[in-house]
Design a protein around this motif. Structure first.
Motif, mmCIF file in Angstrom:
data_model
loop_
_atom_site.group_PDB
_atom_site.id
_atom_site.type_symbol
_atom_site.label_atom_id
_atom_site.label_comp_id
_atom_site.label_asym_id
_atom_site.label_seq_id
_atom_site.Cartn_x
_atom_site.Cartn_y
_atom_site.Cartn_z
ATOM 1 N N THR A 151 27.357 56.843 47.022
ATOM 2 C CA THR A 151 27.374 58.165 47.142
ATOM 3 C C THR A 151 28.557 58.721 46.378
ATOM 4 O O THR A 151 28.198 59.838 45.449
ATOM 5 N N TYR A 152 29.600 58.439 46.537
ATOM 6 C CA TYR A 152 30.801 58.882 45.576
ATOM 7 C C TYR A 152 30.603 58.473 44.199
ATOM 8 O O TYR A 152 30.820 59.491 43.368
ATOM 9 N N ASP A 153 30.220 57.441 43.996
ATOM 10 C CA ASP A 153 29.798 56.747 42.713
ATOM 11 C C ASP A 153 28.954 57.838 41.645
ATOM 12 O O ASP A 153 29.212 58.201 40.591
ATOM 13 N N ARG A 154 28.027 58.010 42.607
ATOM 14 C CA ARG A 154 26.695 58.758 41.949
ATOM 15 C C ARG A 154 27.278 60.196 41.807
ATOM 16 O O ARG A 154 26.791 60.891 40.810
ATOM 17 N N ALA A 155 27.961 60.896 42.747
ATOM 18 C CA ALA A 155 28.502 62.365 42.684
ATOM 19 C C ALA A 155 29.400 62.261 41.332
ATOM 20 O O ALA A 155 29.391 63.437 40.720
ATOM 21 N N LEU A 156 30.207 61.328 41.119
ATOM 22 C CA LEU A 156 31.329 61.309 40.060
ATOM 23 C C LEU A 156 30.580 61.044 38.575
ATOM 24 O O LEU A 156 31.290 61.008 37.687
ATOM 25 N N ALA A 157 29.651 60.191 38.562
ATOM 26 C CA ALA A 157 28.963 59.932 37.486
ATOM 27 C C ALA A 157 28.876 60.760 36.311
ATOM 28 O O ALA A 157 29.024 60.542 35.094
ATOM 29 N N PRO A 158 28.473 62.123 36.560
ATOM 30 C CA PRO A 158 28.542 63.304 35.549
ATOM 31 C C PRO A 158 29.958 63.327 34.826
ATOM 32 O O PRO A 158 29.978 63.698 33.423
ATOM 33 N N VAL A 159 31.014 62.947 35.349
ATOM 34 C CA VAL A 159 32.189 62.894 34.437
ATOM 35 C C VAL A 159 32.834 61.744 34.131
ATOM 36 O O VAL A 159 33.835 61.440 33.726
ATOM 37 N N GLY A 160 31.994 60.619 34.233
ATOM 38 C CA GLY A 160 32.269 59.265 33.960
ATOM 39 C C GLY A 160 33.194 58.560 34.715
ATOM 40 O O GLY A 160 33.873 57.684 34.019
ATOM 41 N N LEU A 161 33.164 58.707 35.850
ATOM 42 C CA LEU A 161 34.088 57.965 36.827
ATOM 43 C C LEU A 161 33.328 57.430 38.135
ATOM 44 O O LEU A 161 32.408 57.730 38.334
ATOM 45 N N ARG A 162 33.964 56.349 38.429
ATOM 46 C CA ARG A 162 33.628 55.888 39.629
ATOM 47 C C ARG A 162 34.492 56.152 40.809
ATOM 48 O O ARG A 162 35.651 56.551 40.438
ATOM 49 N N GLY A 163 34.060 55.864 42.082
ATOM 50 C CA GLY A 163 35.223 56.391 43.054
ATOM 51 C C GLY A 163 36.603 55.596 43.132
ATOM 52 O O GLY A 163 37.578 56.427 43.370
ATOM 53 N N THR A 164 36.585 54.335 42.798
ATOM 54 C CA THR A 164 37.704 53.678 42.660
ATOM 55 C C THR A 164 38.720 54.285 41.576
ATOM 56 O O THR A 164 39.874 54.526 41.762
ATOM 57 N N GLN A 165 37.928 54.585 40.542
ATOM 58 C CA GLN A 165 38.867 55.350 39.071
ATOM 59 C C GLN A 165 39.101 56.352 39.631
ATOM 60 O O GLN A 165 40.286 56.767 39.529
ATOM 61 N N PHE A 166 38.550 57.294 40.287
ATOM 62 C CA PHE A 166 38.869 58.620 40.941
ATOM 63 C C PHE A 166 40.095 58.462 41.661
ATOM 64 O O PHE A 166 41.250 59.374 41.716
ATOM 65 N N GLY A 176 43.662 62.308 31.541
ATOM 66 C CA GLY A 176 43.426 61.592 32.781
ATOM 67 C C GLY A 176 43.463 63.016 33.975
ATOM 68 O O GLY A 176 42.698 62.891 34.594
ATOM 69 N N ARG A 177 44.432 63.887 33.649
ATOM 70 C CA ARG A 177 44.379 64.937 34.610
ATOM 71 C C ARG A 177 43.200 65.790 34.455
ATOM 72 O O ARG A 177 42.772 66.461 35.254
ATOM 73 N N SER A 178 42.961 66.038 33.078
ATOM 74 C CA SER A 178 41.591 66.797 32.873
ATOM 75 C C SER A 178 40.486 66.333 33.419
ATOM 76 O O SER A 178 39.889 66.954 34.045
ATOM 77 N N ARG A 179 40.243 64.830 33.347
ATOM 78 C CA ARG A 179 39.068 64.283 33.906
ATOM 79 C C ARG A 179 39.085 64.447 35.383
ATOM 80 O O ARG A 179 38.020 64.816 36.161
ATOM 81 N N LEU A 180 40.477 64.155 35.988
ATOM 82 C CA LEU A 180 40.730 64.306 37.440
ATOM 83 C C LEU A 180 40.169 65.794 37.870
ATOM 84 O O LEU A 180 39.577 65.997 38.958
ATOM 85 N N GLN A 181 40.567 66.792 37.105
ATOM 86 C CA GLN A 181 40.297 68.289 37.458
ATOM 87 C C GLN A 181 38.965 68.447 37.510
ATOM 88 O O GLN A 181 38.481 69.117 38.284
ATOM 89 N N ALA A 182 38.061 67.888 36.559
ATOM 90 C CA ALA A 182 36.582 67.854 36.323
ATOM 91 C C ALA A 182 36.072 67.120 37.449
ATOM 92 O O ALA A 182 34.977 67.803 37.908
ATOM 93 N N ALA A 183 36.498 66.366 38.154
ATOM 94 C CA ALA A 183 35.959 65.396 38.900
ATOM 95 C C ALA A 183 36.036 65.970 40.401
ATOM 96 O O ALA A 183 35.292 65.778 41.306
ATOM 97 N N LEU A 184 37.178 66.776 40.607
ATOM 98 C CA LEU A 184 37.609 67.327 41.956
ATOM 99 C C LEU A 184 36.585 68.000 42.452
ATOM 100 O O LEU A 184 36.150 67.889 43.884
ATOM 101 N N PRO A 185 35.713 69.020 42.019
ATOM 102 C CA PRO A 185 34.610 69.925 42.527
ATOM 103 C C PRO A 185 33.518 68.935 42.926
ATOM 104 O O PRO A 185 32.859 69.150 44.195
#
Length: 150
Positions: free
Chosen positions: A27-42, A103-112
């Motif tokens: 579920t988390y992997d699917r949600a984070l896919a638009p920013v190119g991250l998996r849950g573990t990477q997040f 990485g910080r930018s990607r993290l910020q994009a993934a947070l929402p």
């Protein structure tokens, strides 16, 4: 109940935990896919973003992962320029991971996206139940097992 019944499988803590982890992880992997991250990477970016640079061993410990698996998980993040992995200045045997500005930018994009899953899970499962679940799962880490001991 006989020793050969399937109820043993129904009582297997490992199976129950892995089923839930795969379900929620996907579920988390699917949600984070638009920013190119998996849950573990997040989670790795989140830890590095909050704590600054860390040795691979320390980072692995904070996520309850063995060092070799952590090193493998860092490779795609390093290839994308989201983290750096360099030799330690104080211990040549250790390698230090750090989040980059990208990485910080990607993290910020993934947070929402991550937050939306958090909210949805807690609405469905229950806020108090989710808090108790996190507490119980954290307590599992204090049961005395040493899965990555050498």
């Amino acid at each position: 109940m006989t020793p050969t019944s399937t109820s043993g499988a129904d009582r297997c803590n490992n199976l129950a935990l892995r089923k839930a982890a795969r379900y929620l992880g996907a579920t988390y992997d699917r949600a984070l896919a638009p920013v190119g991250l998996r849950g573990t990477q997040f989670s790795i970016l989140q830890r590095l973003g909050a704590h600054g640079e860390m040795t691979i061993s320390t980072l692995a410990d904070t996520i309850a992962m063995d060092r070799t698996t952590m090193a493998s998980n860092l490779k795609p993040l390093a290839r994308e320029g989201l983290v750096t992995v360099e030799p330690s200045a104080t211990d040549r045997r250790a390698r230090v991971a750090a989040i980059t500005p990208d990485g910080r930018s990607r993290l910020q994009a993934a947070l929402p996206l991550w937050n939306a899953v958090q909210v949805r899970f807690e609405e469905s499962f229950g806020t108090d139940e989710a808090a108790r679940l996190r507490t119980s799962l954290t307590a599992v880490l204090d049961t005395g097992f040493q899965p990555w001991a050498e």
